[in-house]
Write a protein that holds these residues in place. Structure first.
Motif, PDB file in Angstrom:
ATOM      1  N   PRO A  89      52.432  18.922   3.022  1.00 13.60           N
ATOM      2  CA  PRO A  89      52.822  18.397   4.341  1.00 13.60           C
ATOM      3  C   PRO A  89      52.439  19.372   5.452  1.00 13.60           C
ATOM      4  O   PRO A  89      53.136  20.360   5.687  1.00 13.60           O
ATOM      5  N   TRP A  91      52.411  19.273   8.637  1.00 11.28           N
ATOM      6  CA  TRP A  91      53.187  19.425   9.873  1.00 11.28           C
ATOM      7  C   TRP A  91      54.285  20.465   9.715  1.00 11.28           C
ATOM      8  O   TRP A  91      54.836  20.949  10.702  1.00 11.28           O
ATOM      9  N   MET A  92      54.572  20.835   8.474  1.00  7.91           N
ATOM     10  CA  MET A  92      55.667  21.779   8.233  1.00  7.91           C
ATOM     11  C   MET A  92      55.177  23.220   8.345  1.00  7.91           C
ATOM     12  O   MET A  92      54.001  23.509   8.173  1.00  7.91           O
ATOM     13  N   ASP A  96      59.777  25.422   6.417  1.00  8.67           N
ATOM     14  CA  ASP A  96      60.176  24.010   6.317  1.00  8.67           C
ATOM     15  C   ASP A  96      59.921  23.478   4.907  1.00  8.67           C
ATOM     16  O   ASP A  96      60.726  22.733   4.354  1.00  8.67           O
ATOM     17  N   LEU A  97      58.762  23.846   4.380  1.00  7.21           N
ATOM     18  CA  LEU A  97      58.388  23.341   3.051  1.00  7.21           C
ATOM     19  C   LEU A  97      59.410  23.788   2.007  1.00  7.21           C
ATOM     20  O   LEU A  97      59.837  22.991   1.164  1.00  7.21           O
ATOM     21  N   ALA A  99      62.507  24.646   2.586  1.00 12.50           N
ATOM     22  CA  ALA A  99      63.783  23.970   2.862  1.00 12.50           C
ATOM     23  C   ALA A  99      63.727  22.517   2.393  1.00 12.50           C
ATOM     24  O   ALA A  99      64.739  21.962   1.945  1.00 12.50           O
ATOM     25  N   TYR A 100      62.554  21.920   2.502  1.00 13.79           N
ATOM     26  CA  TYR A 100      62.392  20.537   2.041  1.00 13.79           C
ATOM     27  C   TYR A 100      62.536  20.446   0.523  1.00 13.79           C
ATOM     28  O   TYR A 100      63.188  19.543  -0.009  1.00 13.79           O
ATOM     29  N   CYS A 101      61.930  21.413  -0.172  1.00 12.31           N
ATOM     30  CA  CYS A 101      61.913  21.345  -1.636  1.00 12.31           C
ATOM     31  C   CYS A 101      63.252  21.752  -2.260  1.00 12.31           C
ATOM     32  O   CYS A 101      63.627  21.243  -3.325  1.00 12.31           O
ATOM     33  N   ALA A 140      52.447  26.577  -1.415  1.00 10.52           N
ATOM     34  CA  ALA A 140      52.706  25.655  -2.523  1.00 10.52           C
ATOM     35  C   ALA A 140      53.142  26.424  -3.768  1.00 10.52           C
ATOM     36  O   ALA A 140      54.010  25.971  -4.523  1.00 10.52           O
ATOM     37  N   ALA A 143      56.703  27.464  -3.397  1.00  9.51           N
ATOM     38  CA  ALA A 143      57.559  26.273  -3.557  1.00  9.51           C
ATOM     39  C   ALA A 143      57.591  25.793  -5.000  1.00  9.51           C
ATOM     40  O   ALA A 143      58.449  24.994  -5.368  1.00  9.51           O
TER      41      ALA A 143
END
Lengths: 308, 560
Positions: A89, A91-92, A96-97, A99-101, A140, A143
């Motif tokens: 993603p 835009w992150m 953010d990535l 926090a998203y995962c 990545a 994450a």
């Protein structure tokens, strides 16, 4: 569980093209297993089958003891996956990535994620769309490591990365692999130099077939480049021993690659096949050299293969 | 559930810039709706603000489609490279998050804005809720169709190709296949009367099924087949819906309003007209008809009550041939202007005058529709030509529907007075006396009901035409009906054409023409206007009863 990854007769077709053919493979637990092969050999297709992104045409694959066709979120909580083809993603930011995962993984370790980010010099607050490809891959990777996966699957992770980023990336993997938790890394690549540094097992895939699979140490031990000096003009012996590859003669020399090298038997065997053998020069081979030899052998064995 | 909330929040964060633009668009449209009518110059032939309102509606429609596609394709179920595919996310949770995100952002949010806007503009709450509900259905239709398209494509260009193909399919179904589809039995979509609502139900169910399937199985070809099925079923459900108006059987005559026994029905033989016309059936085949019609005369009803021939069952005895039966089940008569005094039964006008307090209606010209023209018989020309004689007496049973006008709203004829009418909430903005009459400018906020009701068949001039506006001076016991109007409206929804209602705002210039009384123009002085009221009248249905009718001679041989 016998092995973190097992396949038996795995095949996958795209229309008339058989991308993976009857692939049977076992990845030992705790190993760093590299699946190498030229572009289009079937590495990515194999990995996508393992990750349940593609459905096998026949055969089966199991990952962490679960049939890949039935792999769901519970399996994915135990697997880390980084691929050059994966969309991140953009835009992150990296922060953010992460926090998203995080909410998807009960075992998410924020402290570990921070440590990894620091080790990899990952800029956390910069939008990924403004980052280089290497930085995105590092994001990545973090994450995919922060929840301590039992299995890390990397699909061409080094493609397009500069030397410094490769070093950081590899270092990240090695340090985690060297930690106190047992885990397995399955990596596909055509970048042999990086694989040589990382892998302790190697599988060579060509035209969808697994041509060989063994520990790297064993492979390096049995392949040697041998040059034989003769008393008179030499010719390539016939019949050639099955273990001699790419044999050629030039003047008073015969050169070939021995793929069943045993030091104690080498001299006797060469002299029995090459009349007038005087000096025998045995040179160890790097993984890259072995891979090139194998690629040439595959091509000679199947000159139309590339068009299949 | 926490995962779904997490994913929805992720979608909102990911699309915060286009969503901000979307919200700005909604607010801009609300502002145009609220303040646009004030910018319209009634004298100007073209109102630029109408173009802006249309542009904003179109932009919102395009934005709805685009945002839906972005929300779905951000975590696409097509291909093998989407980030979410290798994360421990239940496909059902991802599908649910997409549905929630799209409905929440693209249907609920504009609905809230619309509800606040039209409530603030003074539209009655019932109309606001009806209009917003219809608007939500439209938005959900657009979102649902777009979401299905996005779920089987990976990029916006691919979506565009699929959208064009879907539009062609829908156009083909509605245009070419419609005559055949309409003959099919209605699809059982329970409780959904309007075609759009039935289509919306099929689309919503289909969207949920397609997204759930595609996110869990990721099989584009199968999902595309399912989307095609949903489109076809949706169109079928809409086209096989019943007639888009209230076709319920009328109630029997309300007790005490009139004595049916005292009512007689008659027609002068010389008043029967024979004419011909053509009709096209659903498949476009043209048939030429001959028909007989007449203005029926009713006697014995109180002047406040209008008797409209509602249905008719005729038996015609032409020459030596067998009797021919014919019937029309509703709207057997339509209100028309008549040319001859003998035809003028004055029914509606008498009822209006009574409703206004027995005032004298000052009629500007003989343009008022003042009699019901009833079709007595209508036969295909081919059938008529086979008859040995096309002349003979006719017996009929006529069902009469009784109506009574009543005042539904009355306010002083003054600026800022407001009434609720079928046209919407009308607020008087200017009153001017001219040489020819009185001009009343109104600002209106409306829920335009595009669905016919039985009351509209009373007027026969279109949806809402049965409602009448008037100005009345009670002390002078005089009233004038609206003579003409010009209208400018700003529609809230671009898809209003497929809905049964449409929210909007606008202006109207109402012309009450200076009346003529006994050949002299009546002078409306300032005092008349100062004491006047602005009135809304609406017909009230009182029920039906039947009467026999004998027409001595109907001649279909020499038609005009």
């Amino acid at each position: 569980m016998a092995h973190p990854i097992e396949t038996a007769g795995l095949s996958l077709r795209y229309g008339r093209t058989e991308a993976v053919r009857n692939l049977t493979m076992e990845v030992p637990e705790g190993s760093v297993y590299a699946l190498v092969g030229p572009n289009g050999a079937g590495k990515t297709t194999t990995i996508k089958s393992l990750m349940s992104l593609l459905r096998p045409s026949s055969g089966r694959a199991s990952v962490l003891g679960i049939d890949s066709r039935h792999a769901g979120p519970a399996s994915l909580q135990r697997i880390g996956y980084v691929s050059e083809n994966q969309e991140v993603p953009l835009w992150m930011t990296a922060s953010d990535l992460l926090a998203y995962c995080a909410p998807f993984y009960p075992s998410w370790d924020s402290a570990f994620a921070s440590t990894l980010a620091k080790q990899l010099a990952l800029p956390l607050d910069k939008p990924l769309k403004a980052c280089s490809r290497g930085t995105r891959m590092k994001a990545a990777l973090v994450a995919s490591l922060a929840y301590h996966p039992e299995l890390l699957v990397l699909d061409e992770p080094f493609a397009g990365l500069d030397a410094l980023v490769r070093e950081e990336f590899t270092q990240g993997i090695l340090e985690v692999a060297g930690g106190d938790r047992p885990w397995t890394v399955f990596i596909s690549s055509h970048d042999i130099d990086e694989v040589e540094r990382l892998a302790d097992w190697i599988g060579v895939i060509n035209e969808g077939r697994l041509e060989l699979a063994e520990p790297v140490s064993s492979l390096l031990a049995r392949f040697r480049r041998i040059e034989v000096a003769t008393d008179s003009d030499a010719s390539v012996p016939s019949p050639l021993p099955a273990s001699w590859l790419l044999a050629e003669s030039s003047g008073r020399a015969v050169r070939f690659v021995e793929n069943r090298f045993v030091e104690s038997e080498c001299g006797v065997r060469v002299r029995s096949v090459v009349p007038g053998a005087r000096d025998i020069l045995v040179t160890p081979m790097s993984l890259r050299e072995i891979f090139v030899v194998l690629a040439r052998v595959f091509r000679l064995a199947d000159p139309q293969g590339g068009a299949r | 559930m926490n995962v779904i909330v997490h994913l929805v929040r992720h979608d909102i964060r990911a699309l915060r810039l286009p969503l901000t633009a979307w919200l700005a668009l909604l607010l801009a449209q609300a502002a145009v709706m609220a303040f646009g009518p004030g910018l319209i110059d009634p004298e100007a032939p073209f109102a630029a603000i109408q173009s802006n309102a249309g542009f904003l509606s179109g932009a919102r429609l395009a934005f709805t489609i685009l945002l839906t596609v972005l929300i779905v394709q951000r975590d696409s179920p097509v291909g093998t490279t989407a980030f979410w595919l290798t994360r421990p996310i239940q496909p059902a949770a991802m599908a649910a998050s997409k549905l929630i995100s799209t409905v929440l952002l693209l249907a609920a949010m504009p609905a809230v804005v619309g509800w606040l806007l039209f409530t603030a503009l003074g539209l009655p709450q019932g109309d606001v809720l009806d209009g917003v509900w219809q608007f939500v259905i439209e938005q959900i239709m657009v979102v649902g169709l777009s979401a299905m398209g996005a779920a089987i494509t990976a990029t916006i260009p691919q979506f565009a190709v699929v959208a064009v193909a879907a539009l062609l399919l829908i156009s083909m179904l509605i245009g070419q296949a419609r005559p055949f589809i309409q003959d099919l039995p209605a699809l059982p979509v329970a409780g959904m009367a309007t075609p759009l609502a039935r289509w919306a139900v099929v689309t919503v169910l289909g969207t949920v099924a397609v997204l759930a399937y595609q996110y869990s199985r990721r099989r584009v070809v199968s999902a595309a087949a399912a989307v095609t099925g949903v489109l076809v079923l949706g169109v079928l459900s809409a086209l096989t819906a019943g007639a888009p108006f209230d076709a319920g059987a009328p109630a029997p005559l309300r007790a005490g309003v009139l004595d049916p026994g005292a009512v007689t029905l008659d027609v002068e033989p010389t008043a029967v007209r024979a004419e011909w016309g053509t009709t096209n059936d659903r498949r476009g085949r043209q048939t030429r008809y001959r028909y007989a019609s007449a203005v029926l005369r009713t006697f014995g009803a109180p002047p406040a009550i209008v008797l409209q021939p509602w249905s008719i069952a005729s038996t015609w005895h032409p020459g030596d041939d067998l009797a021919i039966r014919w019937q029309r089940l509703r709207a057997a008569a339509y209100l028309r202007s008549v040319q001859r005094n003998t035809d003028d039964d004055g029914q509606p006008l008498a009822s209006i005058a009574q409703a206004l307090g027995n005032v004298k209606l000052l009629r500007p010209v003989r343009a008022e529709a003042s009699a019901f023209d009833t079709t007595l018989l209508s036969l295909p020309e081919e059938q008529v030509s086979r008859l040995s004689s096309a002349q003979g007496p006719l017996d009929a049973t006529v069902t009469l529907r009784a109506w009574r006008y009543r005042v539904v709203d009355a306010v002083p004829l003054a600026v800022e007075s407001a009434v609720s009418a079928r046209l919407g909430r009308l607020t008087l903005t200017a009153i001017a006396r001219t040489r020819d009459g009185v001009i009343v400018d109104v600002r209106r906020v409306f829920l335009q009901r595009l669905m016919w009701t039985s009351a509209d068949l009373f007027g026969s001039g279109g949806v809402g035409s049965a409602e009448r506006l008037a100005i009345r001076n009670t002390s002078r016991k005089q009233a004038i009906l609206l003579g003409g109007e010009s209208s400018r409206q700003l529609d809230y929804s671009l898809a209003g054409g497929i809905s049964s209602t449409q929210l909007g705002t606008g202006t109207k210039r109402l012309r009450f023409v200076v009346p003529v009384d006994g050949g002299h123009q009546v002078e409306l002085d300032d005092e008349w206007l100062a004491g006047a009221e602005f009135i809304v009248l609406r017909p009230e249905d009182l029920g039906v009863f039947t009467k026999p009718l004998r027409v001595e001679w109907v001649n279909l041989e020499n038609v005009k």
